[in-house]
Motif scaffolding. Structure first.
Motif, PDB file in Angstrom:
ATOM      1  N   ARG A 198      26.340  23.963  42.831  1.00  0.00           N
ATOM      2  CA  ARG A 198      27.720  24.376  42.569  1.00  0.00           C
ATOM      3  C   ARG A 198      28.551  23.111  42.491  1.00  0.00           C
ATOM      4  O   ARG A 198      28.521  22.273  43.401  1.00  0.00           O
ATOM      5  CB  ARG A 198      28.214  25.290  43.691  1.00  0.00           C
ATOM      6  N   THR A 202      34.364  23.390  39.924  1.00  0.00           N
ATOM      7  CA  THR A 202      34.432  24.838  39.653  1.00  0.00           C
ATOM      8  C   THR A 202      35.080  25.585  40.822  1.00  0.00           C
ATOM      9  O   THR A 202      35.096  26.807  40.852  1.00  0.00           O
ATOM     10  CB  THR A 202      33.025  25.438  39.408  1.00  0.00           C
ATOM     11  N   HIS A 204      38.515  26.255  42.824  1.00  0.00           N
ATOM     12  CA  HIS A 204      39.952  26.139  42.558  1.00  0.00           C
ATOM     13  C   HIS A 204      40.714  26.571  43.801  1.00  0.00           C
ATOM     14  O   HIS A 204      40.676  27.748  44.178  1.00  0.00           O
ATOM     15  CB  HIS A 204      40.330  26.994  41.347  1.00  0.00           C
ATOM     16  N   LEU A 205      41.371  25.610  44.413  1.00  0.00           N
ATOM     17  CA  LEU A 205      42.092  25.882  45.661  1.00  0.00           C
ATOM     18  C   LEU A 205      43.541  25.437  45.526  1.00  0.00           C
ATOM     19  O   LEU A 205      43.894  24.747  44.553  1.00  0.00           O
ATOM     20  CB  LEU A 205      41.426  25.131  46.818  1.00  0.00           C
ATOM     21  N   GLY A 245      36.240  36.167  50.211  1.00  0.00           N
ATOM     22  CA  GLY A 245      36.251  35.864  48.774  1.00  0.00           C
ATOM     23  C   GLY A 245      37.208  34.763  48.363  1.00  0.00           C
ATOM     24  O   GLY A 245      37.564  34.637  47.191  1.00  0.00           O
ATOM     25  N   THR A 246      37.618  33.928  49.307  1.00  0.00           N
ATOM     26  CA  THR A 246      38.562  32.867  48.943  1.00  0.00           C
ATOM     27  C   THR A 246      37.850  31.523  48.728  1.00  0.00           C
ATOM     28  O   THR A 246      38.508  30.510  48.495  1.00  0.00           O
ATOM     29  CB  THR A 246      39.658  32.721  50.013  1.00  0.00           C
ATOM     30  N   GLY A 247      36.539  31.520  48.858  1.00  0.00           N
ATOM     31  CA  GLY A 247      35.778  30.332  48.474  1.00  0.00           C
ATOM     32  C   GLY A 247      35.276  29.470  49.619  1.00  0.00           C
ATOM     33  O   GLY A 247      34.837  28.337  49.392  1.00  0.00           O
ATOM     34  N   LYS A 248      35.265  29.996  50.828  1.00  0.00           N
ATOM     35  CA  LYS A 248      34.846  29.177  51.982  1.00  0.00           C
ATOM     36  C   LYS A 248      33.382  28.736  51.825  1.00  0.00           C
ATOM     37  O   LYS A 248      33.074  27.542  51.860  1.00  0.00           O
ATOM     38  CB  LYS A 248      35.032  29.976  53.293  1.00  0.00           C
ATOM     39  N   THR A 249      32.508  29.716  51.626  1.00  0.00           N
ATOM     40  CA  THR A 249      31.082  29.384  51.516  1.00  0.00           C
ATOM     41  C   THR A 249      30.801  28.560  50.267  1.00  0.00           C
ATOM     42  O   THR A 249      30.029  27.600  50.294  1.00  0.00           O
ATOM     43  CB  THR A 249      30.253  30.681  51.453  1.00  0.00           C
ATOM     44  N   THR A 250      31.449  28.937  49.181  1.00  0.00           N
ATOM     45  CA  THR A 250      31.189  28.252  47.909  1.00  0.00           C
ATOM     46  C   THR A 250      31.623  26.794  47.994  1.00  0.00           C
ATOM     47  O   THR A 250      30.942  25.896  47.484  1.00  0.00           O
ATOM     48  CB  THR A 250      31.948  28.977  46.771  1.00  0.00           C
ATOM     49  N   ASN A 332      37.207  34.765  59.051  1.00  0.00           N
ATOM     50  CA  ASN A 332      38.273  35.470  58.338  1.00  0.00           C
ATOM     51  C   ASN A 332      39.569  35.403  59.140  1.00  0.00           C
ATOM     52  O   ASN A 332      40.650  35.334  58.585  1.00  0.00           O
ATOM     53  CB  ASN A 332      37.875  36.931  58.078  1.00  0.00           C
ATOM     54  N   MET A 401      40.085  34.886  44.945  1.00  0.00           N
ATOM     55  CA  MET A 401      39.504  34.283  43.743  1.00  0.00           C
ATOM     56  C   MET A 401      38.233  35.033  43.342  1.00  0.00           C
ATOM     57  O   MET A 401      37.896  35.132  42.168  1.00  0.00           O
ATOM     58  CB  MET A 401      39.195  32.808  43.988  1.00  0.00           C
ATOM     59  N   ALA A 402      37.529  35.590  44.332  1.00  0.00           N
ATOM     60  CA  ALA A 402      36.332  36.388  44.015  1.00  0.00           C
ATOM     61  C   ALA A 402      36.742  37.608  43.196  1.00  0.00           C
ATOM     62  O   ALA A 402      36.064  37.997  42.234  1.00  0.00           O
ATOM     63  CB  ALA A 402      35.634  36.814  45.303  1.00  0.00           C
ATOM     64  N   GLU A 405      37.528  36.406  39.728  1.00  0.00           N
ATOM     65  CA  GLU A 405      36.263  36.056  39.053  1.00  0.00           C
ATOM     66  C   GLU A 405      35.588  37.332  38.546  1.00  0.00           C
ATOM     67  O   GLU A 405      35.092  37.394  37.419  1.00  0.00           O
ATOM     68  CB  GLU A 405      35.355  35.312  40.039  1.00  0.00           C
TER      69      GLU A 405
HETATM   70  N1  ATP Z   1      38.480  29.128  45.327  1.00  0.00           N
HETATM   71  C1  ATP Z   1      37.516  29.547  44.504  1.00  0.00           C
HETATM   72  N2  ATP Z   1      37.236  28.896  43.364  1.00  0.00           N
HETATM   73  C2  ATP Z   1      36.273  29.340  42.533  1.00  0.00           C
HETATM   74  N3  ATP Z   1      35.521  30.422  42.779  1.00  0.00           N
HETATM   75  C3  ATP Z   1      35.742  31.088  43.905  1.00  0.00           C
HETATM   76  C4  ATP Z   1      36.740  30.681  44.831  1.00  0.00           C
HETATM   77  N4  ATP Z   1      36.756  31.552  45.860  1.00  0.00           N
HETATM   78  C5  ATP Z   1      35.807  32.431  45.615  1.00  0.00           C
HETATM   79  N5  ATP Z   1      35.175  32.162  44.456  1.00  0.00           N
HETATM   80  C6  ATP Z   1      34.074  32.953  43.881  1.00  0.00           C
HETATM   81  O1  ATP Z   1      33.977  34.151  44.633  1.00  0.00           O
HETATM   82  C7  ATP Z   1      32.686  34.408  45.116  1.00  0.00           C
HETATM   83  C8  ATP Z   1      32.698  34.579  46.638  1.00  0.00           C
HETATM   84  O2  ATP Z   1      33.146  33.383  47.250  1.00  0.00           O
HETATM   85  P1  ATP Z   1      32.728  32.954  48.730  1.00  0.00           P
HETATM   86  O3  ATP Z   1      31.477  33.645  49.154  1.00  0.00           O
HETATM   87  O4  ATP Z   1      32.725  31.481  48.764  1.00  0.00           O
HETATM   88  O5  ATP Z   1      33.916  33.526  49.566  1.00  0.00           O
HETATM   89  P2  ATP Z   1      34.121  33.440  51.161  1.00  0.00           P
HETATM   90  O6  ATP Z   1      35.505  32.983  51.370  1.00  0.00           O
HETATM   91  O7  ATP Z   1      33.050  32.644  51.786  1.00  0.00           O
HETATM   92  O8  ATP Z   1      33.978  34.977  51.541  1.00  0.00           O
HETATM   93  P3  ATP Z   1      33.567  35.639  52.970  1.00  0.00           P
HETATM   94  O9  ATP Z   1      34.686  35.369  53.939  1.00  0.00           O
HETATM   95  O10 ATP Z   1      33.488  37.094  52.621  1.00  0.00           O
HETATM   96  O11 ATP Z   1      32.251  35.045  53.365  1.00  0.00           O
HETATM   97  C9  ATP Z   1      31.821  33.258  44.638  1.00  0.00           C
HETATM   98  O12 ATP Z   1      31.010  33.791  43.628  1.00  0.00           O
HETATM   99  C10 ATP Z   1      32.751  32.226  44.052  1.00  0.00           C
HETATM  100  O13 ATP Z   1      32.287  31.822  42.798  1.00  0.00           O
END
Ligand code: ATP
Length: 435
Positions: A198, A202, A204-205, A245-250, A332, A401-402, A405
């Motif tokens: 990844r 890609t 976006h914060l 879904g705000t991108g923490k893991t990604t 969260n 962002m999820a 997406e």
């Molecule tokens: N800030 C971002 N920029 C780009 N893509 C994002 C972003 N946030 C989420 N996504 C997309 O959304 C999906 C889920 O993101 P992710 O698992 O990182 O969320 P999370 O914050 O870890 O969620 P959770 O708290 O449920 O574990 C991924 O497929 C990712 O591509």
């Protein structure tokens, strides 16, 4: 996320085909069966035949060969890449596995205990058996042990198989992220899989957030000798929190890929994990490793966890034995961490807590541009203009962002429709939320 990864590994459809296990395989299995049956009761003629026809090897889960074996023995790679045939795998009890055809799907090989897995290499049968839990704790000091048997034992076949798995692993590794989980005993890390790449651009914060984290990590990794000379643990801790879904893991995956760091997934609620085992785990992370504790807010108060608050704090400090350890915890909500606020969020444990929030207009615009960057039907200027229109109607601080997406994915071949239908989609989503 942890469970998603595990599901991916344990239940992903392996490319299985049980047809065509050749004559060698059948005769070898028969020999093995007869050998097991008569055991040591009669002169070991069958045993002799079995040994001369078969080359065997034991691999511990802490050996590097284990890592290369697991990553390369999947449903497609061995056979496809080595002799032009798909790898055929079946469990030794003859059960047909789902998806009985050779497929190109990503598949990970994670053998169940006590089951024989067979596939072909250079027209020989390779059998992999993971030993039972009891044997593991007695004979191996808690490490999983895999036995590999190759039959018939043509000269040098085992060496060539090991070399082939290494080469395959090396070629995949550079473009992926190595992910480890605590082994069955919880004392050691076992290789889990090579995670998909990844790229940071890609993600976006909100303005400055990504740059801040990446800047801190980069500076930290460069200053090994400063930490060392001052006798300070080479450790950095981040807490990323915010809605799902705000991108923490990604983001963590992208940082691991960018800096070539290995991810160690740590589940505090995993069976049999206690403070002392947690300590051993922290001390045995791979060189240059990220420790990732997901959803710490939920794991902290999990009834299955045997970790005490003191054990957790110690784990967050990392270990003096290892070089460059970055600990990431995700949550969260920070509410469950309130009682530990002063002790957790301090230098040497969690140095920085950072909130990742719902999409704002700038984030939505850059997601849109990056999503449609390979769109052929529009010029770069048109894509830019469309991204303006898209983001101008965004209801800020409403969607993850999820979520966005997922919306864009419906229109990956129709960029203009993605813009024109966006406002209507948001109205529908709002209604759904309130109903
Ligand atoms: N800030 C971002 N920029 C780009 N893509 C994002 C972003 N946030 C989420 N996504 C997309 O959304 C999906 C889920 O993101 P992710 O698992 O990182 O969320 P999370 O914050 O870890 O969620 P959770 O708290 O449920 O574990 C991924 O497929 C990712 O591509």
């Amino acid at each position: 996320m942890i469970s998603a990864l595990k599901d991916n590994v344990l239940h992903s459809p392996l490319a299985m085909n049980v047809a065509q296990i050749g004559q060698f395989y059948i005769s070898t299995q028969l020999l093995q069966f007869l050998h097991n049956l008569v055991g040591e009761k009669v002169p070991d003629v069958l045993g002799y035949m079995w040994r001369t026809r078969t080359k065997t090897l034991s691999i511990r889960s802490t050996d590097s060969t284990y890592t290369t074996m697991l990553s390369s023995v999947d449903g497609t790679s061995m056979g496809d890449d080595l002799d032009g045939e798909p790898a055929y795998m079946e469990p030794g009890d003859g059960t047909e596995l789902p998806n009985n055809k050779a497929v190109n799907a990503q598949a990970y090989f994670n053998p169940a205990t006590g089951v024989n897995y067979n596939f072909t290499f250079e027209k020989c049968t390779v059998t992999i058996i993971r030993e039972g839990d009891k044997d593991m704790s007695k004979s191996s000091g808690g490490k999983s042990v895999y036995r590999v048997a190759i039959s018939p034992a043509t000269p040098g076949v085992m060496e060539r198989w090991i070399e082939a798995t290494r080469e395959m692993y090396q070629s995949q590794k550079d473009d992926r992220v190595e992910i480890y989980i605590a082994g069955q005993s919880n004392y050691y890390w076992d290789f889990l899989l090579l995670g998909d790449r990844r790229d940071l651009d890609t993600i976006h914060l909100a303005a400055g957030v990504k740059e801040n984290i990446v800047g801190m990590a980069s500076k930290f990794l460069r200053r090994r000798s400063d930490y060392h000379s001052r006798q300070i643990n080479h450790h950095l801790g981040f807490c990323l929190y915010g809605p799902p879904g705000t991108g923490k893991t990604t983001l963590i995956r992208a940082i691991a890929y960018h800096f070539k760091l290995k991810i160690h997934l740590l589940s505090l609620s995993s069976r049999d994990l206690n403070d002392s085992r947690l300590h051993s785990l922290m001390a045995s992370t791979k060189e240059g490793g990220i420790i990732l504790i997901e959803d710490i807010d939920k794991q902290l108060n999990s009834s299955s966890s045997e970790i005490t608050a003191a054990g957790l704090l110690q784990a967050l400090e990392g270990s003096a034995n290892t070089a460059a350890q970055i600990v990431f915890v995700t949550a969260n909500s920070l509410e469950p961490l309130k009682p530990y606020e002063d002790t957790v969020f301090r230098h040497g444990r969690i140095d920085k807590k950072i909130r990742l929030g719902y999409a704002d207009k700038t984030m939505a615009k850059s997601l849109f541009c990056s999503f449609f960057s390979s769109c052929k039907s529009e010029t770069a200027d048109d894509i830019e203009a469309l991204s303006e229109q898209f983001s101008s109607v965004l209801l800020e601080d409403t969607w993850s962002m999820a979520h966005l997406e997922g919306y864009l994915l419906q229109y990956d071949d129709d960029i203009r429709k993605a813009v024109s239908e966006f406002a209507g989609w948001q109205e529908e989503q709002k209604k759904e939320r309130t109903s």
